[in-house]
Motif scaffolding. Sequence first.
Motif, PDB file in Angstrom:
ATOM      1  N   PRO A 189      -2.861  -1.168   2.228  1.00  0.00           N
ATOM      2  CA  PRO A 189      -1.860  -2.171   2.633  1.00  0.00           C
ATOM      3  C   PRO A 189      -1.832  -2.435   4.139  1.00  0.00           C
ATOM      4  CG  PRO A 189      -0.902  -0.586   1.106  1.00  0.00           C
ATOM      5  CD  PRO A 189      -2.257  -0.067   1.492  1.00  0.00           C
ATOM      6  N   LEU A 190      -2.301  -1.486   4.944  1.00  0.00           N
ATOM      7  CA  LEU A 190      -2.318  -1.677   6.393  1.00  0.00           C
ATOM      8  C   LEU A 190      -3.292  -2.778   6.813  1.00  0.00           C
ATOM      9  CD1 LEU A 190      -2.141   2.056   7.560  1.00  0.00           C
ATOM     10  CD2 LEU A 190      -0.259   0.408   7.273  1.00  0.00           C
ATOM     11  N   LYS A 191      -4.233  -3.119   5.945  1.00  0.00           N
ATOM     12  CA  LYS A 191      -5.161  -4.223   6.218  1.00  0.00           C
ATOM     13  C   LYS A 191      -4.460  -5.572   6.053  1.00  0.00           C
ATOM     14  CE  LYS A 191      -9.621  -2.761   6.616  1.00  0.00           C
ATOM     15  NZ  LYS A 191     -10.675  -3.355   7.412  1.00  0.00           N
ATOM     16  N   TYR A 192      -3.241  -5.557   5.507  1.00  0.00           N
ATOM     17  CA  TYR A 192      -2.488  -6.778   5.227  1.00  0.00           C
ATOM     18  C   TYR A 192      -1.132  -6.730   5.928  1.00  0.00           C
ATOM     19  CZ  TYR A 192      -6.139  -7.443   1.825  1.00  0.00           C
ATOM     20  OH  TYR A 192      -7.374  -7.610   1.244  1.00  0.00           O
ATOM     21  N   PRO A 193      -1.131  -6.764   7.276  1.00  0.00           N
ATOM     22  CA  PRO A 193       0.127  -6.618   8.015  1.00  0.00           C
ATOM     23  C   PRO A 193       1.132  -7.741   7.737  1.00  0.00           C
ATOM     24  CG  PRO A 193      -1.662  -7.203   9.500  1.00  0.00           C
ATOM     25  CD  PRO A 193      -2.279  -6.909   8.160  1.00  0.00           C
ATOM     26  N   GLN A 194       0.648  -8.949   7.403  1.00  0.00           N
ATOM     27  CA  GLN A 194       1.563 -10.049   7.103  1.00  0.00           C
ATOM     28  C   GLN A 194       2.424  -9.698   5.893  1.00  0.00           C
ATOM     29  OE1 GLN A 194      -1.740  -9.976   7.278  1.00  0.00           O
ATOM     30  NE2 GLN A 194      -2.616 -11.994   7.591  1.00  0.00           N
ATOM     31  N   ALA A 195       1.819  -9.154   4.867  1.00  0.00           N
ATOM     32  CA  ALA A 195       2.556  -8.786   3.657  1.00  0.00           C
ATOM     33  C   ALA A 195       3.540  -7.665   3.956  1.00  0.00           C
ATOM     34  CB  ALA A 195       1.599  -8.371   2.552  1.00  0.00           C
ATOM     35  N   LEU A 196       3.128  -6.711   4.787  1.00  0.00           N
ATOM     36  CA  LEU A 196       4.026  -5.612   5.146  1.00  0.00           C
ATOM     37  C   LEU A 196       5.210  -6.127   5.959  1.00  0.00           C
ATOM     38  CD1 LEU A 196       1.496  -2.788   6.091  1.00  0.00           C
ATOM     39  CD2 LEU A 196       2.906  -2.939   4.043  1.00  0.00           C
ATOM     40  N   ALA A 197       4.931  -7.060   6.885  1.00  0.00           N
ATOM     41  CA  ALA A 197       5.990  -7.607   7.727  1.00  0.00           C
ATOM     42  C   ALA A 197       7.014  -8.383   6.904  1.00  0.00           C
ATOM     43  CB  ALA A 197       5.395  -8.502   8.806  1.00  0.00           C
ATOM     44  N   GLN A 198       6.547  -9.021   5.847  1.00  0.00           N
ATOM     45  CA  GLN A 198       7.447  -9.808   5.005  1.00  0.00           C
ATOM     46  C   GLN A 198       8.096  -8.948   3.922  1.00  0.00           C
ATOM     47  OE1 GLN A 198       4.969 -12.940   3.509  1.00  0.00           O
ATOM     48  NE2 GLN A 198       4.610 -13.803   5.535  1.00  0.00           N
ATOM     49  N   ALA A 199       7.706  -7.691   3.861  1.00  0.00           N
ATOM     50  CA  ALA A 199       8.239  -6.751   2.860  1.00  0.00           C
ATOM     51  C   ALA A 199       8.142  -7.338   1.452  1.00  0.00           C
ATOM     52  CB  ALA A 199       9.672  -6.367   3.194  1.00  0.00           C
ATOM     53  N   LEU A 200       6.970  -7.877   1.139  1.00  0.00           N
ATOM     54  CA  LEU A 200       6.768  -8.444  -0.193  1.00  0.00           C
ATOM     55  C   LEU A 200       6.855  -7.348  -1.243  1.00  0.00           C
ATOM     56  CD1 LEU A 200       3.841 -10.926   0.504  1.00  0.00           C
ATOM     57  CD2 LEU A 200       6.268 -11.433   0.275  1.00  0.00           C
ATOM     58  N   PRO A 201       7.400  -7.649  -2.365  1.00  0.00           N
ATOM     59  CA  PRO A 201       7.598  -6.620  -3.400  1.00  0.00           C
ATOM     60  C   PRO A 201       6.316  -6.318  -4.177  1.00  0.00           C
ATOM     61  CG  PRO A 201       8.440  -8.707  -4.169  1.00  0.00           C
ATOM     62  CD  PRO A 201       7.967  -8.920  -2.756  1.00  0.00           C
ATOM     63  N   PHE A 202       5.366  -5.699  -3.499  1.00  0.00           N
ATOM     64  CA  PHE A 202       4.114  -5.330  -4.150  1.00  0.00           C
ATOM     65  C   PHE A 202       4.015  -3.815  -4.188  1.00  0.00           C
ATOM     66  CE2 PHE A 202      -0.379  -4.173  -4.062  1.00  0.00           C
ATOM     67  CZ  PHE A 202      -0.803  -4.789  -5.220  1.00  0.00           C
ATOM     68  N   LYS A 203       3.876  -3.285  -5.350  1.00  0.00           N
ATOM     69  CA  LYS A 203       3.764  -1.836  -5.513  1.00  0.00           C
ATOM     70  C   LYS A 203       2.291  -1.476  -5.682  1.00  0.00           C
ATOM     71  CE  LYS A 203       5.043   1.799  -8.760  1.00  0.00           C
ATOM     72  NZ  LYS A 203       3.711   2.079  -9.279  1.00  0.00           N
ATOM     73  N   MET A 204       1.804  -0.622  -4.802  1.00  0.00           N
ATOM     74  CA  MET A 204       0.431  -0.163  -4.918  1.00  0.00           C
ATOM     75  C   MET A 204       0.307   0.701  -6.176  1.00  0.00           C
ATOM     76  SD  MET A 204      -1.585  -1.329  -2.588  1.00  0.00           S
ATOM     77  CE  MET A 204      -2.997  -0.250  -2.655  1.00  0.00           C
ATOM     78  N   PRO A 205      -0.832   0.612  -6.858  1.00  0.00           N
ATOM     79  CA  PRO A 205      -1.038   1.456  -8.032  1.00  0.00           C
ATOM     80  C   PRO A 205      -1.194   2.918  -7.623  1.00  0.00           C
ATOM     81  CG  PRO A 205      -3.029   0.236  -7.500  1.00  0.00           C
ATOM     82  CD  PRO A 205      -1.960  -0.255  -6.570  1.00  0.00           C
ATOM     83  N   THR A 206      -1.099   3.794  -8.580  1.00  0.00           N
ATOM     84  CA  THR A 206      -1.320   5.221  -8.337  1.00  0.00           C
ATOM     85  C   THR A 206      -2.781   5.541  -8.658  1.00  0.00           C
ATOM     86  OG1 THR A 206      -0.849   5.939 -10.588  1.00  0.00           O
ATOM     87  CG2 THR A 206       1.053   5.688  -9.090  1.00  0.00           C
ATOM     88  N   PRO A 207      -3.274   6.691  -8.225  1.00  0.00           N
ATOM     89  CA  PRO A 207      -4.648   7.081  -8.554  1.00  0.00           C
ATOM     90  C   PRO A 207      -4.900   7.171 -10.062  1.00  0.00           C
ATOM     91  CG  PRO A 207      -3.851   8.430  -6.758  1.00  0.00           C
ATOM     92  CD  PRO A 207      -2.672   7.635  -7.272  1.00  0.00           C
ATOM     93  N   ASP A 208      -3.851   7.324 -10.849  1.00  0.00           N
ATOM     94  CA  ASP A 208      -4.009   7.388 -12.299  1.00  0.00           C
ATOM     95  C   ASP A 208      -4.187   6.003 -12.929  1.00  0.00           C
ATOM     96  OD1 ASP A 208      -3.619  10.184 -12.226  1.00  0.00           O
ATOM     97  OD2 ASP A 208      -1.446   9.874 -12.191  1.00  0.00           O
ATOM     98  N   GLU A 209      -3.791   4.967 -12.201  1.00  0.00           N
ATOM     99  CA  GLU A 209      -3.798   3.607 -12.743  1.00  0.00           C
ATOM    100  C   GLU A 209      -5.043   2.800 -12.370  1.00  0.00           C
ATOM    101  OE1 GLU A 209       0.970   2.701 -12.750  1.00  0.00           O
ATOM    102  OE2 GLU A 209      -0.107   2.553 -10.828  1.00  0.00           O
ATOM    103  N   ILE A 210      -5.786   3.262 -11.397  1.00  0.00           N
ATOM    104  CA  ILE A 210      -6.974   2.530 -10.924  1.00  0.00           C
ATOM    105  C   ILE A 210      -8.098   3.525 -10.640  1.00  0.00           C
ATOM    106  CG2 ILE A 210      -5.859   0.483  -9.943  1.00  0.00           C
ATOM    107  CD1 ILE A 210      -6.782   3.281  -7.688  1.00  0.00           C
ATOM    108  N   ARG A 211      -9.240   2.984 -10.310  1.00  0.00           N
ATOM    109  CA  ARG A 211     -10.372   3.814  -9.893  1.00  0.00           C
ATOM    110  C   ARG A 211     -10.634   3.502  -8.419  1.00  0.00           C
ATOM    111  NH1 ARG A 211     -11.491   6.781 -13.204  1.00  0.00           N
ATOM    112  NH2 ARG A 211     -12.359   5.544 -14.872  1.00  0.00           N
ATOM    113  N   VAL A 212     -10.735   4.534  -7.606  1.00  0.00           N
ATOM    114  CA  VAL A 212     -11.083   4.400  -6.196  1.00  0.00           C
ATOM    115  C   VAL A 212     -12.548   4.788  -6.056  1.00  0.00           C
ATOM    116  CG1 VAL A 212     -10.649   5.225  -3.842  1.00  0.00           C
ATOM    117  CG2 VAL A 212      -8.734   4.968  -5.448  1.00  0.00           C
TER     118      VAL A 212
END
Length: 152
Positions: A104-127
């Motif tokens: 999320p740090l790559k997207y400072p605009q979204a962080l600044a606007q406090a958009l309601p986006f929840k990052m997935p957990t390691p159990d929900e995606i593959r890294v």
Amino acid sequence: MDNEIRKKILLLLDQHRIMTVATLRPDGWPQATTVGYVNKDLTLYFLCGLDSQKAKNLAQDDRISLTIDHDTSDLMMITGLSMAAHARAVHDRAEAEEVLRLLPLKYPQALAQALPFKMPTPDEIRVFRVTPVVISVLDYTKGFGHTDLVIC
């Protein structure tokens, strides 16, 4: 690796946040998709769905090609990276959680606007951890089609 080239690679990685990743499908055809990424030095990370075609492709063959670049109206200002690399699933939970904190740090605009986006957990995606084997640094400002080839 030459220090000047290393700095150029890291600058390009830090300036961008999406890349096109090409994996190999079971039928042998390449599949290219766009993904967000973060990097720690020259190691890149991206996410994908647990059952995505990309994850299935990488389970069979971890070799990828990728590009990182941007659009420009001036042909002679084209710069970017192309890599041949290995992409392997991250199984260490702490490493996966760190990637999920960094993305999320790559997207400072979204962080600044406090958009309601929840990052997935390691159990929900593959890294996936991407380890470069060969890096081509494309820089048309040094001449049409100029590339510096780096073997990692």
